[in-house]
Design a protein around this motif. Structure first.
Motif, short mmCIF file in Angstrom:
data_model
loop_
_atom_site.label_atom_id
_atom_site.label_comp_id
_atom_site.label_asym_id
_atom_site.label_seq_id
_atom_site.Cartn_x
_atom_site.Cartn_y
_atom_site.Cartn_z
N TRP A 154 -12.68 10.20 2.02
CA TRP A 154 -13.78 9.47 2.98
C TRP A 154 -14.67 8.67 2.40
CZ3 TRP A 154 -14.18 8.42 7.67
CH2 TRP A 154 -15.51 8.12 8.05
N CYS A 177 -14.14 4.95 2.84
CA CYS A 177 -14.27 4.67 4.27
C CYS A 177 -15.92 4.15 4.74
CB CYS A 177 -13.95 5.74 5.02
SG CYS A 177 -12.33 6.05 5.09
N ALA A 227 -17.16 1.04 6.06
CA ALA A 227 -16.64 0.33 7.43
C ALA A 227 -17.69 0.49 8.36
CB ALA A 227 -15.64 0.98 7.96
N ALA A 266 -17.67 3.79 10.40
CA ALA A 266 -17.93 5.06 9.78
C ALA A 266 -18.84 5.96 10.37
CB ALA A 266 -18.37 5.03 8.19
N ILE A 316 -9.85 8.78 8.57
CA ILE A 316 -9.36 7.98 7.44
C ILE A 316 -8.23 7.22 7.68
CG2 ILE A 316 -8.54 8.32 5.00
CD1 ILE A 316 -10.55 11.13 5.10
N LEU A 368 -9.17 4.25 10.13
CA LEU A 368 -9.65 3.15 9.16
C LEU A 368 -8.85 2.31 7.99
CD1 LEU A 368 -13.59 4.79 9.08
CD2 LEU A 368 -12.96 3.00 10.51
N SER A 369 -8.21 3.30 7.55
CA SER A 369 -7.44 2.64 6.50
C SER A 369 -6.23 1.64 6.93
CB SER A 369 -6.55 3.68 5.71
OG SER A 369 -7.40 4.74 5.16
N TYR A 417 -8.33 -1.61 7.81
CA TYR A 417 -8.94 -2.22 6.67
C TYR A 417 -7.99 -2.26 5.30
CZ TYR A 417 -13.20 -2.17 8.82
OH TYR A 417 -14.43 -2.18 9.89
N TRP A 430 -7.72 -0.60 2.67
CA TRP A 430 -8.09 -0.43 1.11
C TRP A 430 -7.22 -0.05 0.33
CZ3 TRP A 430 -11.43 2.63 5.15
CH2 TRP A 430 -12.39 1.79 5.45
N LEU A 459 -6.59 3.80 -0.72
CA LEU A 459 -6.10 4.70 0.51
C LEU A 459 -4.77 4.07 1.17
CD1 LEU A 459 -9.48 5.33 2.27
CD2 LEU A 459 -8.40 6.85 0.62
N TRP A 460 -4.68 3.11 1.40
CA TRP A 460 -3.65 2.82 2.20
C TRP A 460 -2.27 2.62 1.33
CZ3 TRP A 460 -2.34 1.99 6.77
CH2 TRP A 460 -1.21 1.21 7.31
#
Length: 231
Positions: free
Chosen positions: A177, A180, A183, A186, A203, A206-207, A210, A212, A215-216
């Motif tokens: 998290w 995140c 963002a 968030a 998560i 948001l992943s 964005y 990231w 995370l992605w």
């Protein structure tokens, strides 16, 4: 037609959809007392006697489909019995599977690993949620180049099949998290604090927005959502 062992995040869209279809076909064969099992190729046949593993693999594939906005309406019930997975054996190793995808020029959510370091970084959260001592050991082995890519690849597949420790799972989700927090959305997830299951969905959302890399491009982004947890 194949059922893969590596995380479905590495699969291209076509491989992902094909495996999903194959899993349903195999589930039907299992329900029919293995009628037609003799017509299966070896890459699928080794799963035929592991119904719980088929159901769990399906759940992991579905999580990846959702992450890529692929609609899913055909669930497979996960048995309550203990899960025994088919072994990695012969020529169909984890490293072989990565190589085959590379030969096909496949692009999934997670880039195909070009080194042990990259492979480890993609799996680190997943391992930490299961076995903290193993996480530290592998971290050291990768940094010192004491473990070969092929050995690491198989070990990671086997490790991600193990149940997560609930306490470690919670801590990993909270760690995921942290990236995140940059963002603007968030703050919308304040009510999820203390509810790691709900926070993981945030998560994921948001992943996807964005992307990231930490995370992605992590296996944990999807597989932790359906990982078996024990106290």
């Amino acid at each position: 037609m194949k059922i893969w062992d590596i995380n479905p995040g590495y699969l291209g869209r076509q491989q992902l959809l094909t495996e999903h279809t194959e899993l349903h076909s195999l589930a039907q064969v299992i329900e029919s007392q293995l009628d037609g099992v003799g017509k299966m190729n070896s890459a699928v046949l080794r799963w035929a006697y592991h119904p719980a593993a088929v159901a769990l693999r399906h759940a992991i594939v579905v999580e990846e489909m959702k992450m890529r906005d692929i609609e899913h309406k055909t669930p497979i019930a996960v048995p309550s019995t203990a899960c025994e997975w088919p072994t990695l054996e012969g020529d169909w190793t984890a490293a072989t599977q990565y190589a085959e995808l590379a030969d096909k020029g496949v692009a999934g959510r997670i880039p195909l690993p070009m080194s042990s370091v990259q492979l480890w970084e993609q799996h680190a959260y997943s391992v930490m949620a299961r076995d903290l001592p193993l996480f530290k050991e592998l971290q050291s082995q990768v940094e010192s180049k004491a473990i070969a890519f092929d050995e690491l690849a198989d070990l990671l597949v086997e490790t991600l099949r193990r149940p997560c420790h609930q306490h470690h799972w919670d801590k990993v989700v909270m760690g995921m998290w942290e990236p995140c927090l940059v963002a603007s959305e968030a703050s919308d997830y304040r009510s999820s604090f203390g509810r790691p299951d709900r926070l993981l969905r945030g998560i994921q959302y948001l992943s996807a927005q964005y992307q990231w890399p930490e995370l992605w491009q992590a296996t944990a982004l999807t597989e932790l959502a359906c990982a078996v947890r024990v106290n």
